[in-house]
Design a protein around this motif. Structure first.
Motif, PDB file in Angstrom:
ATOM      1  N   ILE A  99      55.994  51.676   5.338  1.00 59.87           N
ATOM      2  CA  ILE A  99      57.255  52.388   5.188  1.00 59.87           C
ATOM      3  C   ILE A  99      57.536  53.170   6.465  1.00 59.87           C
ATOM      4  O   ILE A  99      56.676  53.901   6.950  1.00 59.87           O
ATOM      5  N   ALA A 100      58.728  53.006   7.020  1.00 56.73           N
ATOM      6  CA  ALA A 100      59.142  53.788   8.187  1.00 56.73           C
ATOM      7  C   ALA A 100      59.726  55.115   7.724  1.00 56.73           C
ATOM      8  O   ALA A 100      60.604  55.152   6.857  1.00 56.73           O
ATOM      9  N   ALA A 101      59.224  56.208   8.292  1.00 52.40           N
ATOM     10  CA  ALA A 101      59.765  57.552   8.038  1.00 52.40           C
ATOM     11  C   ALA A 101      60.524  57.967   9.285  1.00 52.40           C
ATOM     12  O   ALA A 101      59.929  58.317  10.298  1.00 52.40           O
ATOM     13  N   GLN A 169      74.182  57.852   6.891  1.00 52.01           N
ATOM     14  CA  GLN A 169      75.015  57.512   5.733  1.00 52.01           C
ATOM     15  C   GLN A 169      75.504  56.062   5.820  1.00 52.01           C
ATOM     16  O   GLN A 169      75.473  55.326   4.834  1.00 52.01           O
ATOM     17  N   GLU A 170      75.959  55.650   7.002  1.00 53.61           N
ATOM     18  CA  GLU A 170      76.376  54.255   7.149  1.00 53.61           C
ATOM     19  C   GLU A 170      75.182  53.322   7.036  1.00 53.61           C
ATOM     20  O   GLU A 170      75.275  52.263   6.408  1.00 53.61           O
ATOM     21  N   ALA A 171      74.066  53.707   7.643  1.00 54.68           N
ATOM     22  CA  ALA A 171      72.869  52.865   7.578  1.00 54.68           C
ATOM     23  C   ALA A 171      72.448  52.625   6.138  1.00 54.68           C
ATOM     24  O   ALA A 171      72.057  51.512   5.762  1.00 54.68           O
ATOM     25  N   HIS A 172      72.562  53.653   5.319  1.00 54.20           N
ATOM     26  CA  HIS A 172      72.226  53.499   3.901  1.00 54.20           C
ATOM     27  C   HIS A 172      73.244  52.610   3.200  1.00 54.20           C
ATOM     28  O   HIS A 172      72.882  51.750   2.374  1.00 54.20           O
ATOM     29  N   ALA A 173      74.507  52.780   3.514  1.00 53.50           N
ATOM     30  CA  ALA A 173      75.556  52.005   2.853  1.00 53.50           C
ATOM     31  C   ALA A 173      75.432  50.509   3.126  1.00 53.50           C
ATOM     32  O   ALA A 173      75.756  49.689   2.267  1.00 53.50           O
ATOM     33  N   ILE A 174      74.965  50.142   4.320  1.00 53.05           N
ATOM     34  CA  ILE A 174      74.864  48.722   4.665  1.00 53.05           C
ATOM     35  C   ILE A 174      73.473  48.157   4.428  1.00 53.05           C
ATOM     36  O   ILE A 174      73.208  46.980   4.709  1.00 53.05           O
ATOM     37  N   GLY A 175      72.565  48.979   3.908  1.00 57.90           N
ATOM     38  CA  GLY A 175      71.223  48.495   3.593  1.00 57.90           C
ATOM     39  C   GLY A 175      70.252  48.533   4.753  1.00 57.90           C
ATOM     40  O   GLY A 175      69.143  48.012   4.644  1.00 57.90           O
ATOM     41  N   LEU A 176      70.642  49.147   5.862  1.00 61.26           N
ATOM     42  CA  LEU A 176      69.745  49.235   7.012  1.00 61.26           C
ATOM     43  C   LEU A 176      68.588  50.180   6.715  1.00 61.26           C
ATOM     44  O   LEU A 176      67.468  49.972   7.197  1.00 61.26           O
ATOM     45  N   ILE A 177      68.841  51.243   5.954  1.00 64.80           N
ATOM     46  CA  ILE A 177      67.775  52.078   5.436  1.00 64.80           C
ATOM     47  C   ILE A 177      67.847  52.056   3.917  1.00 64.80           C
ATOM     48  O   ILE A 177      68.894  51.779   3.331  1.00 64.80           O
ATOM     49  N   ASN A 178      66.720  52.362   3.275  1.00 66.03           N
ATOM     50  CA  ASN A 178      66.662  52.299   1.815  1.00 66.03           C
ATOM     51  C   ASN A 178      66.972  53.629   1.152  1.00 66.03           C
ATOM     52  O   ASN A 178      67.556  53.666   0.065  1.00 66.03           O
ATOM     53  N   ARG A 179      66.553  54.731   1.803  1.00 62.96           N
ATOM     54  CA  ARG A 179      66.734  56.040   1.201  1.00 62.96           C
ATOM     55  C   ARG A 179      67.007  57.074   2.281  1.00 62.96           C
ATOM     56  O   ARG A 179      66.520  56.934   3.401  1.00 62.96           O
ATOM     57  N   ILE A 180      67.770  58.096   1.913  1.00 65.50           N
ATOM     58  CA  ILE A 180      67.973  59.256   2.780  1.00 65.50           C
ATOM     59  C   ILE A 180      67.197  60.414   2.171  1.00 65.50           C
ATOM     60  O   ILE A 180      67.380  60.749   0.993  1.00 65.50           O
ATOM     61  N   SER A 181      66.323  61.003   2.951  1.00 66.95           N
ATOM     62  CA  SER A 181      65.496  62.100   2.469  1.00 66.95           C
ATOM     63  C   SER A 181      66.267  63.414   2.520  1.00 66.95           C
ATOM     64  O   SER A 181      67.347  63.507   3.108  1.00 66.95           O
ATOM     65  N   ALA A 182      65.684  64.431   1.937  1.00 68.76           N
ATOM     66  CA  ALA A 182      66.166  65.783   2.181  1.00 68.76           C
ATOM     67  C   ALA A 182      65.869  66.153   3.627  1.00 68.76           C
ATOM     68  O   ALA A 182      64.952  65.605   4.249  1.00 68.76           O
ATOM     69  N   ALA A 183      66.640  67.060   4.191  1.00 66.95           N
ATOM     70  CA  ALA A 183      66.450  67.457   5.587  1.00 66.95           C
ATOM     71  C   ALA A 183      65.039  67.997   5.797  1.00 66.95           C
ATOM     72  O   ALA A 183      64.562  68.841   5.039  1.00 66.95           O
ATOM     73  N   GLY A 184      64.374  67.473   6.815  1.00 67.04           N
ATOM     74  CA  GLY A 184      63.037  67.923   7.159  1.00 67.04           C
ATOM     75  C   GLY A 184      61.937  67.403   6.263  1.00 67.04           C
ATOM     76  O   GLY A 184      60.777  67.803   6.411  1.00 67.04           O
ATOM     77  N   LYS A 185      62.265  66.496   5.343  1.00 68.06           N
ATOM     78  CA  LYS A 185      61.289  66.043   4.351  1.00 68.06           C
ATOM     79  C   LYS A 185      60.992  64.545   4.438  1.00 68.06           C
ATOM     80  O   LYS A 185      60.401  63.982   3.519  1.00 68.06           O
TER      81      LYS A 185
END
Length: 259
Positions: A99-101, A169-185
């Motif tokens: 998993i990439a963080a 936000q765009e990366a998540h919308a197009i499936g480039l990333i799977n999840r957006i974390s809380a800031a700093g987390k």
């Protein structure tokens, strides 16, 4: 192992930390070799079921170390057609999920490292992109192969040809990333996701994962045959009977993952 790459174990997961603060976690030859060595080590470690790749100091990875390339030094990334990729593990096929963080920038070869991972979790202010478009540096670590599979041909060509920045936000919308974390987390949440994967019966999880990757590019008939062979081996795993027994005894009711 290079000082720029460390493995921090918390079995059954581990986190590979990339740390080259002065160059925004850009990867030179030694760092690429250390990244590949780290993931080979973890893939052979029976105590580790899943791993996280994390870039320290607020940047995931800014790509290849172009200063080393420009200097023409032995630190420049290797370019041989076989063996490890210029960024290190990008030609490897691991048996376990990675998993990439992503905090800060995951651009150029750094984007390709993120694409190599199975899943991507990113900070709300993360930025991804093929920034190497500006300097005439090609995608050579799987970017042209993996990006179309992940976001589709049209979107992949948009990102590859323009090199534009893609916010979280765009990366998540197009499936480039799977999840957006809380800031700093992002590291914390990526590691929690790795722990979640590590809880499942591993032979079944890994066989399903392998069937996905091996089926890419095959006809539906061929892909179904690949899936069946992997699934048949998983059906012989004692964990299946144990899981069926737990279900029969009342575990997992109403979709619960807690028991």
């Amino acid at each position: 192992m290079s000082p720029a790459v460390t493995i921090q174990r918390n079995a059954p997961i581990a986190t590979v930390v990339l740390s080259r603060r002065s160059v925004k976690n850009a990867v030179d030859r030694a760092t690429a070799e250390a990244l590949a060595a780290a993931f080979r080590e973890l893939d052979q470690d029976d105590t580790i079921a899943a791993s996280v790749l994390f870039g320290d100091h607020g940047t995931f990875c800014s790509g290849a170390d172009l200063k080393a390339v420009a200097a023409g030094s032995g630190a420049a990334n290797r370019l041989e057609p076989d063996g490890d990729g210029p960024m290190g593990p990008t030609r490897m096929t691991t048996d376990k999920p990675v998993i990439a963080a992503i905090a800060g920038h995951a651009v150029a070869g750094g984007l390709e490292l993120a694409l190599w991972c199975d899943l991507r979790v990113a900070e709300p202010d993360a930025v991804l992109g093929v920034f190497c478009r500006r300097w005439g540096v090609p995608l050579i670590d799987g970017g042209t192969v993996r990006l179309p599979h992940i976001v589709g041909l049209s979107r992949a060509l948009d990102l590859i040809l323009t090199g534009r920045a893609v916010a979280a936000q765009e990366a998540h919308a197009i499936g480039l990333i799977n999840r957006i974390s809380a800031a700093g987390k992002v590291r914390e949440e990526a590691e929690a996701l790795a722990h979640q994967l590590a809880r499942f019966p591993q032979m079944c999880l890994r066989s399903d994962r392998a069937a996905v990757y091996e089926g890419l590019g095959h006809s539906p008939v061929q892909a179904l045959a690949i899936e069946f062979e992997h699934g048949r081996r998983a059906l012989n795993d004692p964990a299946l009977l144990a899981g069926a027994t737990r279900f029969s005894d009342g575990a997992g009711r109403h979709g619960s993952f807690d028991d």
